[in-house]
Write a protein that holds these residues in place. Structure first.
Motif, short mmCIF file in Angstrom:
data_model
loop_
_atom_site.label_atom_id
_atom_site.label_comp_id
_atom_site.label_asym_id
_atom_site.label_seq_id
_atom_site.Cartn_x
_atom_site.Cartn_y
_atom_site.Cartn_z
N UNK A 93 -29.04 3.96 51.73
CA UNK A 93 -29.61 2.90 52.51
C UNK A 93 -31.21 3.20 52.61
N UNK A 94 -31.66 4.17 51.76
CA UNK A 94 -33.24 4.01 51.56
C UNK A 94 -33.66 2.83 51.16
N UNK B 5 -34.24 -1.26 51.54
CA UNK B 5 -34.09 -1.83 52.54
C UNK B 5 -33.85 -3.42 52.18
N UNK C 186 -39.11 -5.19 49.82
CA UNK C 186 -38.79 -4.05 50.34
C UNK C 186 -37.46 -3.67 49.62
N UNK D 64 -35.01 4.85 45.64
CA UNK D 64 -35.81 6.04 46.30
C UNK D 64 -35.26 7.34 46.52
N UNK D 65 -33.77 7.32 46.60
CA UNK D 65 -33.22 8.47 46.83
C UNK D 65 -33.30 9.30 45.34
N UNK E 69 -44.64 10.16 45.78
CA UNK E 69 -44.25 10.38 47.10
C UNK E 69 -45.17 11.21 47.88
N UNK F 142 -47.73 5.51 54.52
CA UNK F 142 -46.57 4.93 55.25
C UNK F 142 -46.75 5.06 56.86
N UNK G 157 -42.77 2.69 57.36
CA UNK G 157 -41.96 2.94 56.32
C UNK G 157 -41.00 2.16 55.85
N UNK G 158 -40.72 1.14 56.22
CA UNK G 158 -39.84 0.14 56.01
C UNK G 158 -40.16 -0.64 54.51
N UNK H 36 -41.81 1.27 52.46
CA UNK H 36 -42.13 2.48 51.55
C UNK H 36 -41.31 2.84 50.41
N UNK H 37 -40.02 2.52 50.33
CA UNK H 37 -39.32 2.84 49.41
C UNK H 37 -39.60 2.01 48.08
N UNK I 50 -42.97 2.39 46.67
CA UNK I 50 -43.16 3.62 45.77
C UNK I 50 -42.43 3.47 44.42
N UNK J 148 -39.61 9.31 55.29
CA UNK J 148 -39.99 8.02 54.89
C UNK J 148 -40.41 7.66 53.50
N UNK J 149 -40.90 8.71 52.75
CA UNK J 149 -41.15 8.50 51.49
C UNK J 149 -39.76 8.71 50.60
N UNK J 150 -39.03 9.52 51.12
CA UNK J 150 -37.71 9.88 50.20
C UNK J 150 -36.61 8.96 50.44
N UNK J 151 -36.82 7.99 51.52
CA UNK J 151 -35.67 6.92 51.93
C UNK J 151 -34.35 7.67 52.84
N UNK K 206 -32.89 3.86 60.03
CA UNK K 206 -33.38 2.70 60.74
C UNK K 206 -32.05 2.25 61.37
#
Lengths: 162, 773
Positions: free
Chosen positions: A40-41, A43, A53, A81-82, A94, A103, A106-107, A109-110, A113, B18-21, B25
């Motif tokens: 779910x990282x 979005x 996103x 992102x994971x 990161x 960030x 944070x929405x 951000x993945x 990055x 937030x930077x690693x996912x 939310x």
């Protein structure tokens, strides 16, 4: 009700893991990643390939997973992102986002990055104009972009000096 | 052990997630047995519902239920005015109004069912503009509304039938002062409706387990949602639990109750099963907008450039339902005279019902509209008086300790100094003369905005728990929308209790555990909730000191203090860890401190004293292509009079974030309606600022005088920086080209046309390219 129920088998690598699944031909890559793989990282937001996103890397290239069919990823290597940090050690991008307060909510951000990773693989020392141009497909509503720009520059310096 | 963490730019505590996912939310939460809901909406801006043909969809194998107005509570809801139905009842009042909801096993089946749901509509003429809604023959948007005429609207030739709410403030004798003023300027300015577009759309998951309603929602105001749901579904407050996970941006769009009543209605339809309601981006655009507004300013000025009177009329298009519109009209009207010393002020405002989507809170809450007007007019006045715009502002600007309004808190910030500093930075040593060759013309402009910060009559609570291992938990009702609440509250508690920052954890709120808070809005969280957090931590510090006295037998007369991670009294010292470890007081396992902060009630037009004043002061240098009207921002300076920066980097982040959001509103954003139909909900057509729009050079200048009422002298930020953006840019564009734009946004076409008009007015409209300067 005119629903396509055809399914296709896809074999791909996601963050280095082999995946072998059947997916509906209509399924979007973003749903495959978020719902089927529970990553779910990644979005989703605009659904029309504008906001960025949902950006993931398909064979190293940034792709909007909201407008990419899952079955098209057959045979591909996907990074989300994971898959970026190794264990508890953050990837330099990161870390740079963290250090520069790039960030907020944070929405974005993945996706931001991953787009940055693709940029730095293409150009290890991008100038300001290149960064702005490359990342203009990734929207951020919180930061005003400046801290992200600083983070990209910092990450590129750290990666080059490592 | 630690030392001071206040004033340090520590990385945000939610940053690694937030930077690693890993950050979760609302839409990332998954529950066993979860089903999905989707909304069928009105196709017309105003129409009677004849028949909803729900049976076909109801009978689909994957569809669990279809709800229409008959299956949901008939009661209306709304934070300030209860005028909004859960689902349209009998009549829809805007295109996109929720009319039915389909619950299905999958999101796709729910969306498919909602799309296929047939509704027979009987379209009615729709009112979309302020003028239409105020005209004498306008049908009422709400039949039961506005029977009594508002005298001042009548004097403007307007009917009160669609008046949702009015506001008025007055001091001095405006008419007399205007009659005797050397110069009188009357100008009218407009702003369009906008969408805030937080990247996370509206999401909620609701569960009715037979005795308790739990709802996970991306909301900025969990306690208001709880109250509205309890009223709607006739439950006691303690049986409603609103949980606010991390939020992917708010900007006001997630303030007050939005999709939660529909989510809750679904939960009651399928007891025991969590129902997820997840809106598309286009649906989110139809859920709330920023108010389109028109502001007319009549300003009297003396021969030496002093403002002697100002008469303000602000009309806000609040759409079909009030949402926050009543309060936005109050605040817009209150703030419309501007941060100037004016002895004679009259300001009136009205929120007007139309058949557009509801308008509500948006960063700045009515202030961006009026600041655009009064700061544009300041430059218009300066030009007509042949005076420097900054000099005109300095002559009239309020100083610290002066009153914005006679019965409100005196000004607590330093506006004259900000004006001086912004000019210095705009003309700093590193500024290079810009290229004005070819079609390019360069100009600079300034603007000052001011809003009452923190909201009136609000209450904030906090609880801090110190555990037996020396770690602390902070419970507050505030939400994390990206502003950094989790980080700065950890800093405040770490400071008070001399703990390592890693040992303090701030919990995200749910209304069952967290103490009451009125919401994450009005730039109030750090200043007001933070004060309660500090109070709670200090209670624990007192308890620790008492324990230290007992354990170490400190004589009654000797003073004991907690400093640098140690407790001491005379020669006796002990580390905090030691006291906690040895502390018999911790036999209970926990020390608990509570804090409570409320702003003062008052018998004034806002019903309370302003907690702090939130300014926004900016300078902009722009380059305009006179052939195309396109604008490039070369240099932008934003002054952030923050009182005290608890975390400077987070402050800077709020500043530039707000400024760039304002640049979008100033230069490109506008929701386009045609006959009440929204044409550009999608991001394909609605342009938001991208990386490409980032100014060439952006400077945030922090001013720290310790003069805010919050912890360590802090003052709330987050909204102030958006206030001056549009006017600073408009003033810079006017300086560059001689063309003044009165209606936002300042797109290339609008600027190009304004340049043509300016050139025509000077009688030099013979050339295709406008001659400027």
């Amino acid at each position: 009700m005119n629903r396509v129920s055809e399914r296709r088998r896809i074999r791909c690598k996601v963050n280095g893991h082999d995946i072998d699944r059947e997916v509906p031909v209509t399924q979007l890559l973003v749903d495959f990643i978020r719902e089927d793989l529970n990553l779910t990282g990644t979005k989703r937001s605009c659904d029309v390939q504008v906001c960025g996103v949902c950006t993931v890397l398909v064979d190293g290239r940034p792709v909007s997973a909201c407008t990419y069919l899952a079955f098209e990823a057959d045979g591909a290597e996907i990074q989300t992102i994971e898959g970026l940090a190794s264990g508890s050690e953050l990837h330099p991008i990161q870390q740079a986002f963290l250090d520069e307060n790039a960030t907020q909510c944070g929405y974005c951000t993945p996706g931001m990055i991953l787009a940055t990773k693709s940029l730095l693989e293409d150009d290890a020392q991008p100038n300001r104009e290149r960064i702005r141009d490359y990342l203009k497909g990734n929207l951020c509503r919180c930061t005003g972009y400046q801290p992200i720009l600083s983070a990209v520059v910092l990450a590129s310096e750290r990666i080059r000096h490592d | 052990m630690t030392n001071t963490v206040v004033g340090k730019s520590i990385p945000r505590v939610d940053g690694i997630d937030k930077v690693t996912g890993r950050a979760k939310y609302t839409g990332d939460l998954k529950f066993a047995g979860m089903v999905h809901a989707a909304i069928a909406r009105s196709s017309f801006p105003r129409a009677r519902i004849d028949v909803i043909h729900a049976d076909d969809v109801r009978q689909r194998p994957d569809v669990i239920a279809v709800l229409t107005a008959e299956q949901v509570p008939p009661r209306l809801y709304g934070t300030f005015i209860e005028d909004q139905p859960v689902l349209a009842h009998g009549e829809a009042r805007y295109q996109g109004e929720p009319t039915a909801v389909v619950i299905a096993r999958s999101h796709e089946d729910a969306v498919g069912g909602a799309a296929d749901l047939e509704i027979d509509w009987d379209p009615l003429p729709a009112l979309t503009t302020i003028d239409q809604a105020l005209s004498a023959d306008a049908p009422p948007v709400h039949a039961e509304q506005g029977s009594e005429g508002v005298p001042w609207l009548a004097r403007e030739g307007a009917s009160s039938r669609n008046c949702c709410h009015t506001f008025a403030r007055e001091h001095g004798d405006v008419d007399r002062a205007l009659a005797s003023a050397t110069h009188v300027f009357e100008d009218t300015f407009e702003v369009p409706a906008l969408q805030a577009f937080p990247l996370e759309r509206y999401e909620c998951i609701a569960l009715w387990d037979g005795s308790e309603l739990t709802i996970w929602s991306a909301t900025q105001s969990p306690f208001i949602v709880r109250r509205d749901l309890a009223r709607l579904f006739d439950l006691h407050l303690h049986r409603v639990n609103v949980v606010a996970p991390l939020i992917g941006g708010g900007f006001g769009a997630k303030l007050y109750t939005k999709i939660e009543p529909i989510g809750a209605a679904c939960a009651f339809a399928v007891p025991g099963r969590p129902v997820k309601l997840s809106l598309s981006a286009n649906e989110s655009a139809l859920t709330i907008t920023q108010h389109a507004a028109r502001v007319r300013l009549t300003t009297g000025v003396s021969a030496d450039g002093l403002i002697v009177a100002r008469d303000c009329l602000s009309l806000f298009n609040t759409g079909a339902y009030a949402d926050a519109g009543a309060r936005v009209a109050d605040k817009g009207g209150y703030r419309a005279p501007g941060p100037y010393r004016i002895d004679n002020v009259r300001s009136r405002s009205c929120a007007v019902y139309t058949n557009l989507p509801p308008a509500g809170a948006y960063r700045g809450f009515g202030a961006p509209q009026v600041v655009w007007a009064y700061e544009s007019q300041m430059d218009v006045i300066a030009e007509r008086l042949s005076m420097s715009p900054l000099e005109l502002r300095q002559r009239n600007i309020l100083h610290r300790g002066e009153h914005f309004s006679p019965d409100d808190t005196p000004l607590d910030c330093d506006l004259p100094a900000s004006l001086t500093v912004v000019r210095e930075h705009m003309h700093g040593a590193s500024t290079v003369p810009p290229d004005e060759s070819g079609p390019w013309r360069v100009g600079e402009g300034y603007a000052v905005g001011l809003k009452d910060g923190g909201g009136q009559r609000t209450a904030s609570n906090a609880e801090v728990r110190l555990e037996e291992d020396g770690s602390a938990t902070v419970l507050v009702g505030s939400t994390e929308i990206g502003q950094g609440m989790l980080t700065v509250f950890a800093q405040l508690v770490a400071e008070e209790l001399q703990l390592e920052i890693e040992h303090v954890r701030v919990a995200l709120p749910d209304t069952r555990r967290a103490p009451y808070d009125s919401g994450t809005n009005a730039s109030r969280t750090l200043t007001l909730v933070g004060s309660a957090v500090v109070m709670a931590a200090r209670q624990i510090r007192e308890q620790l000191i008492d324990a230290f006295r007992d354990l170490y037998e400190v004589p009654p007369g000797a003073q004991a203090v907690l400093r640098h991670g140690a407790l001491s009294a005379g020669q006796v010292t002990a580390s905090v860890d030691e006291v906690i470890r040895r502390g018999s007081l911790l036999r209970g396992g926990q020390l608990i401190g509570t804090g409570y902060f409320r702003t003062k009630a008052a018998d004034n037009v806002l019903g309370g004293m302003t907690a702090f004043w939130e300014p926004g002061v900016a300078g902009a240098q722009v380059r305009v292509d006179t052939e195309t009207g396109s604008v490039q921002i070369l240099h932008y300076v934003s002054i952030l009079d923050v009182g005290r920066a608890i975390n400077p980097k987070l402050c800077e982040g709020q500043d530039i974030g707000a400024a760039v959001m304002g640049m979008g509103a100033a230069l490109c954003e506008r929701l386009e309606f045609e006959g009440g139909q929204l044409l550009n909900a999608s991001l394909v057509d609605y342009r938001l600022p991208t990386f490409a729009e980032l100014p060439e050079r952006f400077e945030t200048v922090l001013i720290e005088n310790g003069d805010g009422p919050g912890p360590h002298g802090a003052r709330g930020i987050g909204e102030g920086s958006i206030l001056p953006v549009a006017a600073a840019l408009g003033n810079a564009i006017a300086a560059a080209t001689g063309a003044r734009v009165y209606n936002l946004p300042m797109t290339p076409e609008v600027i190009w046309r304004a340049m043509r008009e300016a050139a025509a007015a000077e009688g030099s409209n013979t050339s295709v390219v406008p001659e400027v300067k």
